[in-house]
Every structure is written in structure tokens, then in C-alpha cells.
Design a protein around this motif. Structure first.
Motif, PDB file in Angstrom:
ATOM      1  N   PRO A   1      -7.384  -2.166  -0.128  1.00 35.59           N
ATOM      2  CA  PRO A   1      -6.287  -1.487  -0.823  1.00 35.59           C
ATOM      3  C   PRO A   1      -5.917  -2.151  -2.147  1.00 35.59           C
ATOM      4  CG  PRO A   1      -5.724  -1.849   1.473  1.00 35.59           C
ATOM      5  CD  PRO A   1      -7.006  -2.567   1.210  1.00 35.59           C
ATOM      6  N   ALA A   2      -6.233  -3.429  -2.307  1.00 35.64           N
ATOM      7  CA  ALA A   2      -5.909  -4.108  -3.558  1.00 35.64           C
ATOM      8  C   ALA A   2      -6.782  -3.620  -4.709  1.00 35.64           C
ATOM      9  CB  ALA A   2      -6.076  -5.620  -3.391  1.00 35.64           C
ATOM     10  N   ASP A   3      -7.906  -2.965  -4.417  1.00 39.76           N
ATOM     11  CA  ASP A   3      -8.779  -2.453  -5.467  1.00 39.76           C
ATOM     12  C   ASP A   3      -8.312  -1.119  -6.033  1.00 39.76           C
ATOM     13  OD1 ASP A   3     -10.459  -4.614  -5.378  1.00 39.76           O
ATOM     14  OD2 ASP A   3     -11.811  -3.704  -3.908  1.00 39.76           O
ATOM     15  N   ASP A   4      -7.375  -0.453  -5.361  1.00 38.91           N
ATOM     16  CA  ASP A   4      -6.875   0.830  -5.825  1.00 38.91           C
ATOM     17  C   ASP A   4      -5.761   0.596  -6.838  1.00 38.91           C
ATOM     18  OD1 ASP A   4      -6.247   3.466  -6.159  1.00 38.91           O
ATOM     19  OD2 ASP A   4      -5.318   3.717  -4.181  1.00 38.91           O
TER      20      ASP A   4
ATOM     21  N   MET B   1     -10.340  -6.909  -4.567  1.00 39.38           N
ATOM     22  CA  MET B   1     -11.276  -8.001  -4.464  1.00 39.38           C
ATOM     23  C   MET B   1     -12.200  -8.052  -5.676  1.00 39.38           C
ATOM     24  SD  MET B   1     -13.091  -9.023  -0.920  1.00 39.38           S
ATOM     25  CE  MET B   1     -11.834  -8.908   0.309  1.00 39.38           C
ATOM     26  N   ARG B   2     -12.410  -6.900  -6.301  1.00 42.78           N
ATOM     27  CA  ARG B   2     -13.280  -6.885  -7.477  1.00 42.78           C
ATOM     28  C   ARG B   2     -12.695  -7.722  -8.608  1.00 42.78           C
ATOM     29  NH1 ARG B   2     -17.224  -2.623  -7.451  1.00 42.78           N
ATOM     30  NH2 ARG B   2     -16.787  -1.156  -5.789  1.00 42.78           N
ATOM     31  N   ALA B   3     -11.385  -7.666  -8.768  1.00 44.84           N
ATOM     32  CA  ALA B   3     -10.755  -8.443  -9.829  1.00 44.84           C
ATOM     33  C   ALA B   3     -10.937  -9.938  -9.576  1.00 44.84           C
ATOM     34  CB  ALA B   3      -9.274  -8.088  -9.930  1.00 44.84           C
ATOM     35  N   MET B   4     -10.827 -10.358  -8.319  1.00 50.40           N
ATOM     36  CA  MET B   4     -11.016 -11.777  -8.001  1.00 50.40           C
ATOM     37  C   MET B   4     -12.465 -12.191  -8.207  1.00 50.40           C
ATOM     38  SD  MET B   4      -8.497 -12.319  -4.747  1.00 50.40           S
ATOM     39  CE  MET B   4      -9.028 -10.903  -3.811  1.00 50.40           C
ATOM     40  N   GLU B   5     -13.401 -11.291  -7.909  1.00 51.07           N
ATOM     41  CA  GLU B   5     -14.815 -11.586  -8.174  1.00 51.07           C
ATOM     42  C   GLU B   5     -15.035 -11.815  -9.665  1.00 51.07           C
ATOM     43  OE1 GLU B   5     -17.621  -8.702  -6.728  1.00 51.07           O
ATOM     44  OE2 GLU B   5     -16.311  -8.284  -5.041  1.00 51.07           O
TER      45      GLU B   5
ATOM     46  N   ASP C   1       2.680  -1.608   0.151  1.00 48.09           N
ATOM     47  CA  ASP C   1       2.747  -1.610   1.607  1.00 48.09           C
ATOM     48  C   ASP C   1       1.424  -1.225   2.255  1.00 48.09           C
ATOM     49  OD1 ASP C   1       2.835   0.989   0.810  1.00 48.09           O
ATOM     50  OD2 ASP C   1       4.375   1.608   2.233  1.00 48.09           O
ATOM     51  N   GLU C   2       0.423  -0.844   1.488  1.00 52.12           N
ATOM     52  CA  GLU C   2      -0.886  -0.537   2.060  1.00 52.12           C
ATOM     53  C   GLU C   2      -1.647  -1.801   2.465  1.00 52.12           C
ATOM     54  OE1 GLU C   2      -3.048   1.803  -0.687  1.00 52.12           O
ATOM     55  OE2 GLU C   2      -1.653   3.478  -0.620  1.00 52.12           O
ATOM     56  N   ILE C   3      -1.223  -2.952   1.978  1.00 50.15           N
ATOM     57  CA  ILE C   3      -1.919  -4.206   2.256  1.00 50.15           C
ATOM     58  C   ILE C   3      -1.323  -4.900   3.482  1.00 50.15           C
ATOM     59  CG2 ILE C   3      -2.699  -6.371   1.205  1.00 50.15           C
ATOM     60  CD1 ILE C   3      -2.309  -5.161  -1.482  1.00 50.15           C
ATOM     61  N   GLN C   4      -0.357  -4.274   4.121  1.00 45.97           N
ATOM     62  CA  GLN C   4       0.276  -4.913   5.265  1.00 45.97           C
ATOM     63  C   GLN C   4      -0.698  -5.032   6.427  1.00 45.97           C
ATOM     64  OE1 GLN C   4       3.543  -2.500   6.371  1.00 45.97           O
ATOM     65  NE2 GLN C   4       2.314  -0.728   6.893  1.00 45.97           N
ATOM     66  N   GLY C   5      -0.394  -5.915   7.323  1.00 46.58           N
ATOM     67  CA  GLY C   5      -1.233  -6.128   8.488  1.00 46.58           C
ATOM     68  C   GLY C   5      -0.973  -7.498   9.066  1.00 46.58           C
ATOM     69  N   GLU C   6      -1.730  -7.836  10.081  1.00 49.55           N
ATOM     70  CA  GLU C   6      -1.559  -9.138  10.718  1.00 49.55           C
ATOM     71  C   GLU C   6      -2.247 -10.219   9.891  1.00 49.55           C
ATOM     72  OE1 GLU C   6      -2.621 -11.326  14.872  1.00 49.55           O
ATOM     73  OE2 GLU C   6      -2.140  -9.207  14.906  1.00 49.55           O
ATOM     74  N   TYR C   7      -1.544 -11.273   9.638  1.00 45.54           N
ATOM     75  CA  TYR C   7      -2.073 -12.356   8.827  1.00 45.54           C
ATOM     76  C   TYR C   7      -2.560 -13.535   9.650  1.00 45.54           C
ATOM     77  CZ  TYR C   7      -0.235  -9.954   4.788  1.00 45.54           C
ATOM     78  OH  TYR C   7      -0.001  -9.034   3.816  1.00 45.54           O
ATOM     79  N   GLY C   8      -2.383 -13.505  10.938  1.00 45.76           N
ATOM     80  CA  GLY C   8      -2.848 -14.595  11.777  1.00 45.76           C
ATOM     81  C   GLY C   8      -1.748 -15.085  12.698  1.00 45.76           C
ATOM     82  N   PHE C   9      -2.062 -16.126  13.438  1.00 44.71           N
ATOM     83  CA  PHE C   9      -1.133 -16.703  14.394  1.00 44.71           C
ATOM     84  C   PHE C   9      -0.620 -18.025  13.848  1.00 44.71           C
ATOM     85  CE2 PHE C   9      -0.421 -19.645  17.908  1.00 44.71           C
ATOM     86  CZ  PHE C   9       0.613 -18.985  18.540  1.00 44.71           C
TER      87      PHE C   9
END
Length: 137
Positions: free
Chosen positions: A66-69, A1-5, A75-83
Motif C-alpha cells: 500500500p505504500a507504493d500507491d 517499497m519502490r521508493a526505498m529501493e 490506514d491501508e498500511i495497518q496490520g499486526e506489527y509483531g509481538f
């Protein structure tokens, strides 16, 4: 997120710098400063700073992203993205009604009214399709 900032801050700084240069450059002409371009560049800069501010506030409230590392795996950024609705026909009906409305702006107001007549039930149906029935949430 820091890069996007940082990208948001970069866009804001660049747009404000270009607004100053553009305002000075156009003020040297006989017609005076061209205010629409300067206003657009200032608003673009404010948009960049607004995005950077939002991302900064979001990053403060959340755990480490995880995107800042730089050594992190994808695969560390995986997760639920919504319905997401897999079977809804309402967006198709709403898109057809919106196309009819936009065509009505070119052809005539009577066609716009027909499109709005079909757009309102499609929008209500899409909003409340999971309110009750077989697929209620």
C-alpha cells in the motif's frame, strides 16, 4: 517499497562515485592514496546496494504494498506489527549487565567478568521467558 529501493540505489551510486573522486583526489598528494576512506565509501556503497537488493527481492515475493500507491490512505498500511512483551524485566537486567561489562573495559577486566557473570543469565532468561510458565506461547 519502490521508493526505498531507489534510495538504496542512490546511496550506493553516490558512495561509489565519491569513492572514485576521493581516491583520485587523495592519490595526487605526496603520501599516496588514502585507502581507509576509499574502503569505507566502497563498503557504504555496497551497503546501499544490498539494502536495495533486499527490498527488491522482498517486493517480488509480496503482494502490492500500500505504500507504493501515491493515492493510498494511511490506514491501508495497518496490520499486526509483531509481538512485544509488555511485562519483561529481563531487558533491564541485561542492560545493567552490559553497562557493567562496558565499564569493565575502562576500569578493569575483573569488572567485565562480573558483568558477564550477570549478563549470561539475563540473556538466557530473556530468550526463554515465554518457554514455559504463566505466559508461555
Amino acid at each position: 517499497m519502490r521508493a526505498m529501493e531507489r534510495i538504496g540505489i542512490l546511496v550506493g551510486v553516490f558512495a561509489f562515485l565519491m569513492a572514485g573522486i576521493y581516491g583520485y583526489w587523495t592519490s595526487t598528494t605526496d603520501l599516496g592514496m588514502e585507502s581507509v576512506g576509499v574502503t569505507g565509501l566502497i563498503l557504504g556503497g555496497l551497503l546501499g546496494f544490498m539494502i536495495a537488493w533486499y527490498l527488491w527481492m522482498t517486493r517480488r515475493k509480496l503482494d502490492r504494498d500500500p505504500a507504493d500507491d501515491p493515492l493510498g490512505d494511511i490506514d491501508e498500511i495497518q496490520g499486526e506489527y509483531g509481538f512485544f512483551s509488555p511485562h519483561s524485566w529481563q531487558p533491564l537486567f541485561l542492560a545493567a549487565a552490559a553497562a557493567t561489562c562496558f565499564l569493565g573495559l575502562a576500569v578493569g577486566w575483573w569488572l567485565f567478568i562480573i558483568g558477564a557473570f550477570f549478563a549470561i543469565p539475563a540473556l538466557v532468561g530473556w530468550t526463554f521467558e515465554y518457554w514455559k510458565g504463566e505466559h508461555a506461547l
